[in-house]
Design a protein around this motif. Sequence first.
Motif, PDB file in Angstrom:
ATOM      1  N   ILE A   1      45.020  38.885  49.941  1.00 34.40           N
ATOM      2  CA  ILE A   1      44.142  38.493  49.185  1.00 34.40           C
ATOM      3  C   ILE A   1      44.935  36.985  48.168  1.00 34.40           C
ATOM      4  O   ILE A   1      46.157  37.199  48.117  1.00 34.40           O
ATOM      5  N   LYS A   2      44.314  35.940  48.143  1.00 37.12           N
ATOM      6  CA  LYS A   2      44.928  34.963  47.441  1.00 37.12           C
ATOM      7  C   LYS A   2      44.341  34.979  46.073  1.00 37.12           C
ATOM      8  O   LYS A   2      42.996  34.881  45.852  1.00 37.12           O
TER       9      LYS A   2
ATOM     10  N   VAL B   1      40.735  33.709  36.781  1.00 36.84           N
ATOM     11  CA  VAL B   1      41.270  33.430  37.720  1.00 36.84           C
ATOM     12  C   VAL B   1      40.450  33.704  38.923  1.00 36.84           C
ATOM     13  O   VAL B   1      39.375  34.395  38.980  1.00 36.84           O
ATOM     14  N   ALA B   2      40.660  32.514  40.082  1.00 35.76           N
ATOM     15  CA  ALA B   2      39.799  32.772  41.121  1.00 35.76           C
ATOM     16  C   ALA B   2      40.374  33.467  42.271  1.00 35.76           C
ATOM     17  O   ALA B   2      41.653  33.535  42.670  1.00 35.76           O
ATOM     18  N   PHE B   3      39.695  34.617  42.945  1.00 38.73           N
ATOM     19  CA  PHE B   3      39.974  35.293  44.130  1.00 38.73           C
ATOM     20  C   PHE B   3      39.433  34.643  45.564  1.00 38.73           C
ATOM     21  O   PHE B   3      38.186  34.314  45.333  1.00 38.73           O
ATOM     22  N   GLU B   4      40.312  34.777  46.444  1.00 35.49           N
ATOM     23  CA  GLU B   4      40.007  34.755  47.822  1.00 35.49           C
ATOM     24  C   GLU B   4      40.386  35.844  48.742  1.00 35.49           C
ATOM     25  O   GLU B   4      41.748  35.989  48.857  1.00 35.49           O
TER      26      GLU B   4
ATOM     27  N   VAL C   1      40.383  46.780  49.864  1.00 33.77           N
ATOM     28  CA  VAL C   1      40.390  46.235  48.536  1.00 33.77           C
ATOM     29  C   VAL C   1      39.025  45.493  48.599  1.00 33.77           C
ATOM     30  O   VAL C   1      38.649  44.501  49.414  1.00 33.77           O
ATOM     31  N   SER C   2      38.015  45.551  47.537  1.00 29.50           N
ATOM     32  CA  SER C   2      37.043  44.679  47.559  1.00 29.50           C
ATOM     33  C   SER C   2      36.700  44.193  46.215  1.00 29.50           C
ATOM     34  O   SER C   2      36.948  44.582  45.230  1.00 29.50           O
ATOM     35  N   ILE C   3      36.338  42.990  46.192  1.00 29.89           N
ATOM     36  CA  ILE C   3      36.436  42.030  44.848  1.00 29.89           C
ATOM     37  C   ILE C   3      34.891  41.622  44.634  1.00 29.89           C
ATOM     38  O   ILE C   3      34.369  40.712  45.576  1.00 29.89           O
ATOM     39  N   LYS C   4      34.178  41.838  43.688  1.00 29.92           N
ATOM     40  CA  LYS C   4      32.969  41.421  43.404  1.00 29.92           C
ATOM     41  C   LYS C   4      32.824  41.047  41.924  1.00 29.92           C
ATOM     42  O   LYS C   4      32.951  41.857  41.053  1.00 29.92           O
TER      43      LYS C   4
ATOM     44  N   GLU D   1      49.003  32.630  44.148  1.00 29.97           N
ATOM     45  CA  GLU D   1      49.686  34.125  44.419  1.00 29.97           C
ATOM     46  C   GLU D   1      49.139  34.640  45.409  1.00 29.97           C
ATOM     47  O   GLU D   1      47.913  34.463  45.361  1.00 29.97           O
ATOM     48  N   SER D   2      49.737  35.617  46.179  1.00 24.22           N
ATOM     49  CA  SER D   2      49.135  36.281  47.262  1.00 24.22           C
ATOM     50  C   SER D   2      49.595  37.749  47.011  1.00 24.22           C
ATOM     51  O   SER D   2      50.724  37.992  46.659  1.00 24.22           O
ATOM     52  N   VAL D   3      48.568  38.375  47.565  1.00 23.65           N
ATOM     53  CA  VAL D   3      48.732  39.748  47.239  1.00 23.65           C
ATOM     54  C   VAL D   3      48.758  40.559  48.781  1.00 23.65           C
ATOM     55  O   VAL D   3      47.461  40.160  49.393  1.00 23.65           O
ATOM     56  N   ALA D   4      49.658  41.268  49.292  1.00 23.90           N
ATOM     57  CA  ALA D   4      49.401  41.563  50.781  1.00 23.90           C
ATOM     58  C   ALA D   4      48.827  43.167  50.554  1.00 23.90           C
ATOM     59  O   ALA D   4      49.294  43.925  49.601  1.00 23.90           O
TER      60      ALA D   4
END
Length: 189
Positions: free
Chosen positions: A53-54, A43-46, A18-21, A8-11
């Motif tokens: 963001i995928k 869930v894996a974030f990229e 957006v920061s993911i840690k 899935e992708s988020v625009a």
Amino acid sequence: MKYVQSVESVAIPEGVTVSIKSRVVKVTGPRGELVKALKHVDVAFEKVNNKLIKLYVHNGDRKHVATLRTVKSLITNLIKGVTVGYKYKMKFVYAHFPINVNVIEKEGSKLIEIRNFLGDKKVREVPIPTGVTCELGQKDELIVTGNSVEDVSQTCADVQQICRVRNKDIRKFLDGIYVSERGHIVEEL
């Protein structure tokens, strides 16, 4: 049946970062900052770039893949919260005894105080979480606003639940405080 890879992708809109840690999502925008811990979700974030963001699930079954869409919805709600915010309007419904509602501050925390519900002497109090503002609108209306949809909707749910009619026929006694309108603080064009 196992799905090899689900994506899935988020625009990300303009003006939002957006920061993911370690599966803690931090969204900053023009209305403020929201943080959501998703450590419990596998869930894996990229982060492809600053606009996309995928989200991935590898070798997941049906229910595991379903969490992917849930995580996507949670992130889009955070993005929408820091850009346009959330605004819920609640109406007071009563047949005979008028419901009195006030927003008070007690011992350093804000509360919604409900009096005279069905003529009761009991004073009902609902705590307001930080980041949520409550104000009285025109006649018999309470407006709950904030950036986090979870906090705003939970506050409205707490108000509605504390004003439930007990030991009477609820088809006849329709008194209570109910959500009448859901919208955004900054109206979208």
